[in-house]
Design a protein around this motif. Sequence first.
Motif, short mmCIF file in Angstrom:
data_model
loop_
_atom_site.label_atom_id
_atom_site.label_comp_id
_atom_site.label_asym_id
_atom_site.label_seq_id
_atom_site.Cartn_x
_atom_site.Cartn_y
_atom_site.Cartn_z
N GLU A 42 38.70 26.32 51.24
CA GLU A 42 38.92 27.56 51.99
C GLU A 42 40.01 28.42 51.37
OE1 GLU A 42 39.61 26.74 56.08
OE2 GLU A 42 37.53 26.11 56.45
N ALA A 43 40.51 28.02 50.20
CA ALA A 43 41.57 28.78 49.53
C ALA A 43 41.00 29.57 48.36
CB ALA A 43 42.66 27.83 49.03
N CYS A 44 41.55 30.76 48.13
CA CYS A 44 41.19 31.55 46.96
C CYS A 44 41.82 30.92 45.71
CB CYS A 44 41.68 32.99 47.11
SG CYS A 44 40.98 33.86 48.53
N GLN A 45 41.32 31.29 44.57
CA GLN A 45 41.88 30.82 43.31
C GLN A 45 42.89 31.83 42.80
OE1 GLN A 45 38.20 30.36 41.06
NE2 GLN A 45 38.45 28.14 41.14
N VAL A 46 44.05 31.34 42.39
CA VAL A 46 45.10 32.20 41.84
C VAL A 46 45.40 31.76 40.42
CG1 VAL A 46 47.48 32.98 42.07
CG2 VAL A 46 46.11 32.57 44.11
N PHE A 47 45.34 32.71 39.48
CA PHE A 47 45.66 32.43 38.09
C PHE A 47 46.84 33.29 37.69
CE2 PHE A 47 41.14 31.77 38.77
CZ PHE A 47 40.95 30.49 38.26
N GLN A 48 47.88 32.64 37.20
CA GLN A 48 49.09 33.34 36.81
C GLN A 48 49.10 33.58 35.31
OE1 GLN A 48 51.51 34.44 38.75
NE2 GLN A 48 50.98 33.51 40.71
N SER A 49 49.57 34.75 34.90
CA SER A 49 49.77 35.06 33.49
C SER A 49 51.01 35.92 33.35
CB SER A 49 48.55 35.81 32.93
OG SER A 49 48.50 37.13 33.44
N ASP A 50 51.39 36.19 32.12
CA ASP A 50 52.56 37.04 31.89
C ASP A 50 52.36 38.44 32.42
OD1 ASP A 50 53.81 34.92 30.67
OD2 ASP A 50 53.23 35.52 28.62
N ASN A 51 51.09 38.87 32.52
CA ASN A 51 50.80 40.23 32.98
C ASN A 51 50.77 40.35 34.49
OD1 ASN A 51 50.55 41.19 30.32
ND2 ASN A 51 48.41 40.52 30.23
N GLY A 52 50.49 39.22 35.18
CA GLY A 52 50.40 39.27 36.62
C GLY A 52 49.42 38.25 37.15
N SER A 53 49.12 38.33 38.43
CA SER A 53 48.24 37.36 39.10
C SER A 53 46.80 37.87 39.17
CB SER A 53 48.74 37.08 40.52
OG SER A 53 50.04 36.55 40.51
N SER A 54 45.86 36.93 38.99
CA SER A 54 44.44 37.22 39.17
C SER A 54 43.94 36.38 40.34
CB SER A 54 43.65 36.88 37.91
OG SER A 54 44.05 37.70 36.82
N ILE A 55 43.31 37.03 41.31
CA ILE A 55 42.87 36.38 42.55
C ILE A 55 41.35 36.45 42.63
CG2 ILE A 55 43.20 36.23 45.03
CD1 ILE A 55 45.83 36.17 43.50
N ASN A 56 40.73 35.27 42.84
CA ASN A 56 39.28 35.19 43.04
C ASN A 56 39.00 34.58 44.41
OD1 ASN A 56 37.64 35.92 40.48
ND2 ASN A 56 39.38 34.73 39.70
N CYS A 57 38.35 35.33 45.28
CA CYS A 57 38.01 34.86 46.61
C CYS A 57 36.50 34.92 46.81
CB CYS A 57 38.68 35.71 47.69
SG CYS A 57 40.49 35.63 47.69
N HIS A 58 35.89 33.74 46.96
CA HIS A 58 34.46 33.65 47.23
C HIS A 58 34.27 32.63 48.34
CE1 HIS A 58 34.42 34.69 42.73
NE2 HIS A 58 34.10 35.78 43.39
N PRO A 59 33.26 32.79 49.19
CA PRO A 59 33.00 31.80 50.23
C PRO A 59 32.80 30.41 49.60
CG PRO A 59 31.68 33.76 50.57
CD PRO A 59 32.31 33.90 49.23
N ALA A 69 52.46 40.49 44.96
CA ALA A 69 52.77 41.87 44.60
C ALA A 69 52.42 42.19 43.16
CB ALA A 69 54.26 42.15 44.84
N ASP A 70 52.33 41.14 42.30
CA ASP A 70 52.02 41.37 40.89
C ASP A 70 50.53 41.23 40.59
OD1 ASP A 70 51.71 38.64 41.18
OD2 ASP A 70 52.73 38.13 39.31
N THR A 71 49.68 41.27 41.62
CA THR A 71 48.24 41.13 41.41
C THR A 71 47.70 42.26 40.54
OG1 THR A 71 47.95 40.02 43.53
CG2 THR A 71 45.99 41.01 42.54
N ILE A 72 47.01 41.86 39.47
CA ILE A 72 46.39 42.84 38.59
C ILE A 72 44.87 42.77 38.63
CG2 ILE A 72 48.34 42.99 37.00
CD1 ILE A 72 46.81 41.06 35.14
N TYR A 73 44.33 41.63 39.12
CA TYR A 73 42.88 41.44 39.20
C TYR A 73 42.56 40.83 40.56
CZ TYR A 73 38.22 39.54 38.16
OH TYR A 73 36.88 39.22 38.18
N LEU A 74 41.61 41.44 41.28
CA LEU A 74 41.26 40.96 42.61
C LEU A 74 39.74 40.98 42.77
CD1 LEU A 74 41.93 40.04 45.48
CD2 LEU A 74 42.23 42.46 46.10
N SER A 75 39.19 39.83 43.10
CA SER A 75 37.76 39.71 43.36
C SER A 75 37.56 39.14 44.75
CB SER A 75 37.10 38.80 42.32
OG SER A 75 35.74 38.57 42.64
N VAL A 76 36.95 39.93 45.62
CA VAL A 76 36.60 39.51 46.98
C VAL A 76 35.11 39.79 47.15
CG1 VAL A 76 37.04 39.79 49.46
CG2 VAL A 76 38.92 40.02 47.82
#
Length: 373
Positions: A42-59, A69-76
């Motif tokens: 039930e948790a989204c995936q978070v990937f950290q990099s030097d540029n910022g956070s990438s968030i992937n949320c899928h059922p 606050a540093d999210t640069i990529y968001l998939s919902v």
Amino acid sequence: MSSWSPERNQSPRGLDPHFSRTLFLLLLIVAPLAQGVTPDPEACQVFQSDNGSSINCHPPAKVPQYFPADTIYLSVEFFNLTQLPPDTLQGIPNLQELHLSSNGLESLSANFLLPVPQLKVLDLTHNALTRLPPGLFWGSAALHTLVLKENQLEVLETLWLHGLKALRHLDLSGNHLRTLPPGLLANFTDLRILDLGNNQLETLPPDLLRGPVKLERLHLEGNRLRVLEEGLLVPQPNLRYLFLNDNQLTMVAASAFRGLKQLDMLDLSNNSLTSVPKGLWTSLGQPGAARDMKDGFDISGNPWICDQNLDDLYQWLVDNKDKMFFRNNTCCTEPTAMKGQTLLAAAMSHVKPTAGVEMGGNSLAEHCTPLGN
């Protein structure tokens, strides 16, 4: 059907709100991984990099209340959301890519994108949008890729796209567009890819392509076009890929392709062409040109009448036969004596006395092979 409405709760006392959001997600997602525990479904995936956070949320994941606050990529995606509140993107000003495909979104607020002025990619594929609010892109000067594929758009207004200054890729395919307004692309001088495929377009405004000056790919396949007018493509000398397949074309103007000396791929398959005017092919596939149709062409699935009116096409086919797709499925339907013969075989036979072209043994089938056999 559901609606995502993040609650804006206060952060724990004494903590910076941005820090608390990041800490919340890290504890929820990253900590179990560090302990060797199976990630929470039930948790989204978070990937950290030097540029910022990438968030992937899928059922079956649940969309969190806050994003780092540093999210640069968001998939919902794939949540079947019908609405998003105007402040959904508050607190992530560095967002560069937003993917919201397959959510059933019916509308968006005019202020939806204002908190993310650095957004470069917006993907709204497979939703239920029937219109866009004027002003949606007024703060989106950095946006270069806009995908509105497979929505419910029946009309398009130029005002909806105002504010887009860096657009390079516009995908409007798979909607229900019957017409396009004049001046739609007037301000998109940097546009490289335009996809209008699989709509219900019967005609195109004459000025459609007079804004862009760098167009490389044009998708018009799967519409209801009957005529390709002269002048439509003239403003695009750098066009490399042109898809006109699966329309109802009965006529292509003699000058329609004039000036397209960079064309690498042409698809005219599955139309209603019986003949083409002399001079149509003059600028295409010629030896010594900057491009010589290196990726090929397809004219199969048309009811070709193989008579003297195709003399110009015959010579061109012989000169460019090695770039021809589905040569054994490109057939003559008339006259009766030629019915069932391949168009290329007819061309080779026709030009042989003057061009001295050899048939090449078994390399060329004389009779058509129906697709699927």
